[in-house]
Scaffold this motif. Structure first.
Motif, PDB file in Angstrom:
ATOM      1  N   TRP A 126       0.872  -1.181   0.000  1.00 29.02           N
ATOM      2  CA  TRP A 126       0.000   0.000   0.000  1.00 29.02           C
ATOM      3  C   TRP A 126       0.902   1.222   0.000  1.00 29.02           C
ATOM      4  N   SER A 127       0.382   2.342  -0.419  1.00 31.01           N
ATOM      5  CA  SER A 127       1.212   3.542  -0.557  1.00 31.01           C
ATOM      6  C   SER A 127       1.364   4.242   0.790  1.00 31.01           C
ATOM      7  N   THR A 128       2.450   3.925   1.489  1.00 35.00           N
ATOM      8  CA  THR A 128       2.703   4.574   2.778  1.00 35.00           C
ATOM      9  C   THR A 128       2.856   6.089   2.621  1.00 35.00           C
ATOM     10  N   PRO A 129       3.657   6.577   1.649  1.00 33.41           N
ATOM     11  CA  PRO A 129       3.703   8.035   1.451  1.00 33.41           C
ATOM     12  C   PRO A 129       2.346   8.613   1.082  1.00 33.41           C
ATOM     13  N   GLY A 130       1.558   7.864   0.317  1.00 32.43           N
ATOM     14  CA  GLY A 130       0.243   8.345  -0.081  1.00 32.43           C
ATOM     15  C   GLY A 130      -0.688   8.532   1.101  1.00 32.43           C
ATOM     16  N   VAL A 131      -0.738   7.532   2.002  1.00 33.66           N
ATOM     17  CA  VAL A 131      -1.626   7.672   3.164  1.00 33.66           C
ATOM     18  C   VAL A 131      -1.079   8.706   4.136  1.00 33.66           C
ATOM     19  N   ALA A 132       0.247   8.929   4.112  1.00 30.93           N
ATOM     20  CA  ALA A 132       0.805  10.014   4.928  1.00 30.93           C
ATOM     21  C   ALA A 132       0.289  11.367   4.443  1.00 30.93           C
ATOM     22  N   VAL A 133       0.161  11.518   3.129  1.00 28.52           N
ATOM     23  CA  VAL A 133      -0.420  12.740   2.571  1.00 28.52           C
ATOM     24  C   VAL A 133      -1.858  12.906   3.045  1.00 28.52           C
ATOM     25  N   LEU A 134      -2.614  11.812   3.034  1.00 31.63           N
ATOM     26  CA  LEU A 134      -4.008  11.867   3.481  1.00 31.63           C
ATOM     27  C   LEU A 134      -4.108  12.250   4.953  1.00 31.63           C
ATOM     28  N   ALA A 135      -3.157  11.766   5.754  1.00 34.56           N
ATOM     29  CA  ALA A 135      -3.229  11.959   7.203  1.00 34.56           C
ATOM     30  C   ALA A 135      -3.132  13.421   7.618  1.00 34.56           C
ATOM     31  N   VAL A 136      -2.552  14.273   6.774  1.00 36.09           N
ATOM     32  CA  VAL A 136      -2.395  15.680   7.143  1.00 36.09           C
ATOM     33  C   VAL A 136      -3.411  16.573   6.427  1.00 36.09           C
ATOM     34  N   MET A 137      -4.319  15.972   5.680  1.00 42.66           N
ATOM     35  CA  MET A 137      -5.334  16.748   4.970  1.00 42.66           C
ATOM     36  C   MET A 137      -6.569  16.952   5.834  1.00 42.66           C
ATOM     37  N   ALA A 138      -7.333  17.970   5.492  1.00 41.39           N
ATOM     38  CA  ALA A 138      -8.617  18.185   6.151  1.00 41.39           C
ATOM     39  C   ALA A 138      -9.629  17.170   5.626  1.00 41.39           C
ATOM     40  N   THR A 139     -10.562  16.778   6.473  1.00 44.34           N
ATOM     41  CA  THR A 139     -11.606  15.842   6.062  1.00 44.34           C
ATOM     42  C   THR A 139     -12.426  16.452   4.925  1.00 44.34           C
ATOM     43  N   PRO A 140     -12.653  15.709   3.847  1.00 44.81           N
ATOM     44  CA  PRO A 140     -13.435  16.257   2.722  1.00 44.81           C
ATOM     45  C   PRO A 140     -14.829  16.683   3.171  1.00 44.81           C
ATOM     46  N   ALA A 141     -15.351  17.697   2.524  1.00 45.73           N
ATOM     47  CA  ALA A 141     -16.687  18.198   2.872  1.00 45.73           C
ATOM     48  C   ALA A 141     -17.741  17.115   2.709  1.00 45.73           C
ATOM     49  N   GLY A 142     -17.547  16.251   1.725  1.00 45.46           N
ATOM     50  CA  GLY A 142     -18.503  15.173   1.477  1.00 45.46           C
ATOM     51  C   GLY A 142     -18.245  13.925   2.272  1.00 45.46           C
ATOM     52  N   GLY A 143     -17.296  13.974   3.206  1.00 47.40           N
ATOM     53  CA  GLY A 143     -17.019  12.825   4.045  1.00 47.40           C
ATOM     54  C   GLY A 143     -16.225  11.738   3.328  1.00 47.40           C
ATOM     55  N   PHE A 144     -16.285  10.526   3.886  1.00 40.22           N
ATOM     56  CA  PHE A 144     -15.456   9.438   3.380  1.00 40.22           C
ATOM     57  C   PHE A 144     -15.845   9.029   1.964  1.00 40.22           C
ATOM     58  N   SER A 145     -17.101   9.200   1.592  1.00 40.41           N
ATOM     59  CA  SER A 145     -17.508   8.827   0.229  1.00 40.41           C
ATOM     60  C   SER A 145     -16.770   9.672  -0.810  1.00 40.41           C
ATOM     61  N   GLU A 146     -16.513  10.930  -0.477  1.00 39.46           N
ATOM     62  CA  GLU A 146     -15.753  11.802  -1.380  1.00 39.46           C
ATOM     63  C   GLU A 146     -14.301  11.340  -1.466  1.00 39.46           C
ATOM     64  N   ALA A 147     -13.761  10.879  -0.332  1.00 41.74           N
ATOM     65  CA  ALA A 147     -12.396  10.347  -0.332  1.00 41.74           C
ATOM     66  C   ALA A 147     -12.314   9.084  -1.171  1.00 41.74           C
ATOM     67  N   VAL A 148     -13.311   8.216  -1.065  1.00 41.43           N
ATOM     68  CA  VAL A 148     -13.331   6.979  -1.858  1.00 41.43           C
ATOM     69  C   VAL A 148     -13.374   7.311  -3.348  1.00 41.43           C
ATOM     70  N   GLY A 149     -14.140   8.342  -3.721  1.00 43.27           N
ATOM     71  CA  GLY A 149     -14.139   8.780  -5.111  1.00 43.27           C
ATOM     72  C   GLY A 149     -12.756   9.212  -5.570  1.00 43.27           C
ATOM     73  N   ALA A 150     -12.025   9.906  -4.684  1.00 41.76           N
ATOM     74  CA  ALA A 150     -10.659  10.319  -5.002  1.00 41.76           C
ATOM     75  C   ALA A 150      -9.735   9.111  -5.119  1.00 41.76           C
ATOM     76  N   PHE A 151      -9.920   8.099  -4.244  1.00 40.58           N
ATOM     77  CA  PHE A 151      -9.117   6.875  -4.340  1.00 40.58           C
ATOM     78  C   PHE A 151      -9.323   6.211  -5.703  1.00 40.58           C
ATOM     79  N   LEU A 152     -10.580   6.181  -6.156  1.00 40.15           N
ATOM     80  CA  LEU A 152     -10.879   5.587  -7.462  1.00 40.15           C
ATOM     81  C   LEU A 152     -10.184   6.351  -8.587  1.00 40.15           C
ATOM     82  N   ILE A 153     -10.242   7.674  -8.533  1.00 40.66           N
ATOM     83  CA  ILE A 153      -9.606   8.491  -9.566  1.00 40.66           C
ATOM     84  C   ILE A 153      -8.095   8.259  -9.574  1.00 40.66           C
ATOM     85  N   ALA A 154      -7.476   8.206  -8.399  1.00 39.79           N
ATOM     86  CA  ALA A 154      -6.026   7.965  -8.316  1.00 39.79           C
ATOM     87  C   ALA A 154      -5.672   6.603  -8.908  1.00 39.79           C
TER      88      ALA A 154
END
Length: 389
Positions: free
Chosen positions: A75-103
């Motif tokens: 799994w992308s350890t640097p990638g999840v480190a980037v996520l760990a310092v970001m603000a929670t998306p306005a749309g919640g986890f579903s918005e994050a999952v959409g971003a995971f799909l795009i990546a």
């Protein structure tokens, strides 16, 4: 299938076990932190951790058997480190999952369409490393903040990591995880409430797509994973005399990322450090059989993924700042290497410094994260220098 491919040599089984233990327990706290920052509930985090383990396990097994090479996947350890310092998306986890799909789709396309893969690889490595180093600053200072705020929690973990690290750098973080586990048992009077199901349960989160998530989450996740995991992973295998096909490898991990994203897994990628463990002489004297180490690592990753729910429950019961301490010490080496790579070349030093400082500032402008602005502004500085020349 030839007989030699049907039965794994014993040495590769033990190597694969060590690789899986090191790969999983050295970074799962960072994965949980990243998922929590994206708004995941405990159930969704357990599903994401399990899906990530299954994804890298199955992808590693498939690619290694297909190519007969020790293609280690993580799994992308640097990638999840980037996520760990970001603000929670306005749309919640579903918005994050959409971003995971795009990546994941971007990685898949980079493997299928060569010009796009070349474009991703054309991002100057010093700037990508500076962005990663800027992200890691906040995470790597957490253990020392914890040392001041909750010394009874941080000190045993840091001491364990430091002492074991003097003898074996590979097992320093797993040993710290064991110390954190014992500390968690101690603070809970050796009684922890088990999850409803011992074995992990995958939960689908319906994705939602927004421009801010695409540019603020998906793009940084894709860039940092390509620059610090996928490209180095290919380079490591080549350094051991193997000839991995970059397009097919990126397509494989991209497809695994897309398949696992709805279950909450951020990104699956090629490994670099564990790839060296699988491809080296300690894996097996016969280099044509070393791919079995990566295959067995994949098997053990899947086994660990089965118990992600239990691991998540234990993590939730840990004393305050336990996960932050574990994540920080696990990323210290990554931070040191990234900072050195970012500032090593004089011709990129100024642009890398701008990228690092902007990223470390944590700013968010028009919905775009500091990591994006750091890369953009650092790129502008570097482009201005090149035009001046």
């Amino acid at each position: 299938m030839p007989l030699r491919r049907a039965i794994p040599p014993g040495q590769t089984v033990s190597t694969g076990f060590v690789v899986a233990v090191v790969g999983f327990f050295s970074s799962f706290p960072i994965v949980l932190q990243g998922l929590a920052a994206m708004g995941a509930t405990e159930v969704q985090a357990a599903s994401g951790l399990a899906a990530a383990a299954f994804s890298m396990g199955l992808a590693g097994i498939a690619l290694s058997l297909w190519k007969g090479q020790p293609i280690s996947v993580a799994w992308s350890t640097p990638g999840v480190a980037v996520l760990a310092v970001m603000a929670t998306p306005a749309g919640g986890f579903s918005e994050a999952v959409g971003a995971f799909l795009i990546a994941g789709i971007l990685t898949l396309v980079a493997g299928l369409v060569r010009p796009i893969g070349r474009l991703a690889a054309a991002i100057p490595p010093p700037l990508a490393q500076a962005m990663l180093a800027g992200v890691l600053v906040a995470l790597c200072t957490a253990p020392f903040l914890a040392l001041a705020e909750v010394p009874e929690t941080a000190l045993p973990i840091i001491l364990t990591w430091f002492i074991v690290g003097r003898f074996s750098g590979i097992f320093a973080v797993p040993a710290a995880v064991v110390a954190a586990f014992l500390l968690t048992l101690w603070t809970n009077d050796f009684t922890l409430t088990p999850p409803d199901q011992i074995l992990s349960r995958l939960t689908i989160t319906a994705p939602s797509f927004t421009a801010s998530a695409v540019f603020g989450i998906a793009l940084p996740l894709f860039i940092v994973t390509m620059a610090t995991q996928n490209i180095p992973g290919i380079a490591v295998l080549r350094s051991f005399g193997y000839t991995p096909p970059p397009g097919q490898m990126l397509t494989g991990v991209g497809a695994a990322s897309v398949a696992s994203a709805p279950f909450g897994a951020p990104a699956t990628c090629l490994a670099a450090i564990t790839a060296a463990m699988c491809a080296g002489e300690d894996s097996h004297p016969d280099r044509t059989l070393r791919y079995w180490s990566a295959v067995m690592a994949g098997v053990f990753y899947c086994v660990l993924g089965l118990f992600a729910a239990v691991i998540t429950v234990v993590a939730a019961a840990a004393p305050p700042m336990t996960l932050e301490t574990l994540a920080g010490i696990a990323l210290l080496g990554v931070f040191a290497n990234s900072a050195q790579a970012a500032l090593d070349k004089p011709e990129y030093r100024e642009a890398a410094a701008v990228t690092f400082l902007v990223t470390a500032s944590g700013i968010t402008i028009i919905g775009l994260s500091a990591a994006v602005w750091g890369l953009v502004l650092g790129g502008v500085v570097q482009l201005a220098k090149m035009l001046k020349r």
